[in-house]
Design a protein around this motif. Sequence first.
Motif, PDB file in Angstrom:
ATOM      1  N   VAL A  55      11.552   2.035  10.223  1.00  0.00           N
ATOM      2  CA  VAL A  55      10.577   1.192   9.518  1.00  0.00           C
ATOM      3  C   VAL A  55      10.733   1.349   8.002  1.00  0.00           C
ATOM      4  O   VAL A  55      10.689   0.369   7.263  1.00  0.00           O
ATOM      5  N   GLN A  56      10.957   2.554   7.543  1.00  0.00           N
ATOM      6  CA  GLN A  56      11.165   2.741   6.102  1.00  0.00           C
ATOM      7  C   GLN A  56      12.452   2.053   5.643  1.00  0.00           C
ATOM      8  O   GLN A  56      12.506   1.481   4.550  1.00  0.00           O
ATOM      9  N   HIS A  57      13.483   2.080   6.471  1.00  0.00           N
ATOM     10  CA  HIS A  57      14.713   1.341   6.169  1.00  0.00           C
ATOM     11  C   HIS A  57      14.407  -0.155   6.039  1.00  0.00           C
ATOM     12  O   HIS A  57      14.865  -0.817   5.099  1.00  0.00           O
ATOM     13  N   LEU A  58      13.624  -0.692   6.976  1.00  0.00           N
ATOM     14  CA  LEU A  58      13.255  -2.102   6.894  1.00  0.00           C
ATOM     15  C   LEU A  58      12.466  -2.389   5.616  1.00  0.00           C
ATOM     16  O   LEU A  58      12.636  -3.443   4.997  1.00  0.00           O
ATOM     17  N   THR A  59      11.630  -1.456   5.206  1.00  0.00           N
ATOM     18  CA  THR A  59      10.820  -1.629   4.003  1.00  0.00           C
ATOM     19  C   THR A  59      11.691  -1.664   2.752  1.00  0.00           C
ATOM     20  O   THR A  59      11.598  -2.587   1.940  1.00  0.00           O
ATOM     21  N   LEU A  60      12.542  -0.647   2.599  1.00  0.00           N
ATOM     22  CA  LEU A  60      13.296  -0.482   1.354  1.00  0.00           C
ATOM     23  C   LEU A  60      14.623  -1.232   1.345  1.00  0.00           C
ATOM     24  O   LEU A  60      14.957  -1.894   0.353  1.00  0.00           O
ATOM     25  N   ASP A  61      15.399  -1.114   2.417  1.00  0.00           N
ATOM     26  CA  ASP A  61      16.743  -1.693   2.451  1.00  0.00           C
ATOM     27  C   ASP A  61      16.764  -3.153   2.904  1.00  0.00           C
ATOM     28  O   ASP A  61      17.791  -3.820   2.762  1.00  0.00           O
ATOM     29  N   VAL A  62      15.677  -3.631   3.454  1.00  0.00           N
ATOM     30  CA  VAL A  62      15.642  -5.020   3.925  1.00  0.00           C
ATOM     31  C   VAL A  62      14.630  -5.817   3.094  1.00  0.00           C
ATOM     32  O   VAL A  62      15.021  -6.627   2.261  1.00  0.00           O
ATOM     33  N   GLU A  63      13.344  -5.583   3.304  1.00  0.00           N
ATOM     34  CA  GLU A  63      12.332  -6.380   2.617  1.00  0.00           C
ATOM     35  C   GLU A  63      12.436  -6.260   1.087  1.00  0.00           C
ATOM     36  O   GLU A  63      12.577  -7.265   0.393  1.00  0.00           O
ATOM     37  N   ARG A  64      12.359  -5.065   0.557  1.00  0.00           N
ATOM     38  CA  ARG A  64      12.389  -4.876  -0.900  1.00  0.00           C
ATOM     39  C   ARG A  64      13.737  -5.314  -1.473  1.00  0.00           C
ATOM     40  O   ARG A  64      13.807  -6.013  -2.486  1.00  0.00           O
ATOM     41  N   PHE A  65      14.823  -4.877  -0.844  1.00  0.00           N
ATOM     42  CA  PHE A  65      16.163  -5.182  -1.343  1.00  0.00           C
ATOM     43  C   PHE A  65      16.408  -6.692  -1.395  1.00  0.00           C
ATOM     44  O   PHE A  65      16.754  -7.236  -2.450  1.00  0.00           O
ATOM     45  N   TRP A  66      16.244  -7.361  -0.244  1.00  0.00           N
ATOM     46  CA  TRP A  66      16.624  -8.770  -0.197  1.00  0.00           C
ATOM     47  C   TRP A  66      15.688  -9.675  -0.986  1.00  0.00           C
ATOM     48  O   TRP A  66      16.153 -10.626  -1.628  1.00  0.00           O
ATOM     49  N   PHE A  67      14.398  -9.394  -0.962  1.00  0.00           N
ATOM     50  CA  PHE A  67      13.474 -10.311  -1.632  1.00  0.00           C
ATOM     51  C   PHE A  67      13.216  -9.939  -3.090  1.00  0.00           C
ATOM     52  O   PHE A  67      13.374 -10.776  -3.971  1.00  0.00           O
ATOM     53  N   ARG A  68      12.835  -8.705  -3.352  1.00  0.00           N
ATOM     54  CA  ARG A  68      12.534  -8.351  -4.746  1.00  0.00           C
ATOM     55  C   ARG A  68      13.795  -8.241  -5.588  1.00  0.00           C
ATOM     56  O   ARG A  68      13.810  -8.675  -6.740  1.00  0.00           O
ATOM     57  N   ALA A  69      14.846  -7.650  -5.038  1.00  0.00           N
ATOM     58  CA  ALA A  69      16.067  -7.474  -5.828  1.00  0.00           C
ATOM     59  C   ALA A  69      16.930  -8.741  -5.810  1.00  0.00           C
ATOM     60  O   ALA A  69      17.181  -9.342  -6.855  1.00  0.00           O
ATOM     61  N   VAL A  70      17.385  -9.151  -4.638  1.00  0.00           N
ATOM     62  CA  VAL A  70      18.358 -10.245  -4.551  1.00  0.00           C
ATOM     63  C   VAL A  70      17.740 -11.601  -4.867  1.00  0.00           C
ATOM     64  O   VAL A  70      18.279 -12.352  -5.683  1.00  0.00           O
ATOM     65  N   VAL A  71      16.623 -11.936  -4.237  1.00  0.00           N
ATOM     66  CA  VAL A  71      16.028 -13.258  -4.469  1.00  0.00           C
ATOM     67  C   VAL A  71      15.362 -13.321  -5.838  1.00  0.00           C
ATOM     68  O   VAL A  71      15.590 -14.252  -6.609  1.00  0.00           O
ATOM     69  N   ALA A  72      14.524 -12.320  -6.167  1.00  0.00           N
ATOM     70  CA  ALA A  72      13.743 -12.384  -7.407  1.00  0.00           C
ATOM     71  C   ALA A  72      14.438 -11.750  -8.607  1.00  0.00           C
ATOM     72  O   ALA A  72      14.071 -12.013  -9.746  1.00  0.00           O
ATOM     73  N   GLY A  73      15.419 -10.884  -8.388  1.00  0.00           N
ATOM     74  CA  GLY A  73      16.126 -10.250  -9.501  1.00  0.00           C
ATOM     75  C   GLY A  73      15.276  -9.268 -10.288  1.00  0.00           C
ATOM     76  O   GLY A  73      15.494  -9.090 -11.491  1.00  0.00           O
TER      77      GLY A  73
END
Length: 173
Positions: A55-73
Motif C-alpha cells: 500500500v505504501q508503494h502504491l501511495t508513493l511510487d504510483v499515486e504520488r509519482f504518476w500524478f504529482r510528479a509526472v502529470v503535475a510536475g
Amino acid sequence: MTESKSDTPPDGEIRALLDVLAGQRRHVLGILDGLDPQALRRPVLPSGWHCLGLVQHLTLDVERFWFRAVVAGDADVIRDLPSGDEAWIVPPDVPARDVLDGYRREAEIADSISAAGSPGTALAWWPHELFGEPHLHTLRDVLLHVITETACHAGHLDAARELIDGRRWLVLT
C-alpha cells in the motif's frame, strides 16, 4: 464571472477513468479490511513484501509519482521521490492506519489533478533516468497505466490475504 478550473466538472472520459480507478482503489483497501496491524506486516510470499508495504508503494511510487510528479510536475515531489525499494519499507513505529490514510489522501490529490485536465493533457515531467524515452504522453495514458498497476497490485493483495486468513475478495460460483 468565469468558472475556475477547479469548479469545472471533469471531462467525461476522465470521469470514467477515475471511476474505474476508484473501484481498484476500493479493492486494495477492501481486501485488507479487518486485518490487524500484525497481519498487515506479515510477509507471506517468498519475495518478503507485506500488505502494508505494498500500500505504501502504491501511495508513493504510483499515486504520488504518476500524478504529482509526472502529470503535475511538482518540483518538491520530484526532488523528494524515493529511490530503490524504500517506498516498500514501513518503519515499525508507523501505524498501519497512517499508511492506509496516506493512500486515501494521495488518491484524493491524484483525482484533483486528473479532474483539472483533459484526456490529452501533456505530461509536465518525464523520468528519463528511470524509463528512457517517454512511453506515456498524456493524462489518459497515465490514468490507464495507474489503473493497470493498481489492479495488478490488488490481485497481489488478494493472494496475500487468502494466504493470511483464507478470505477472498470475489468468489464466482
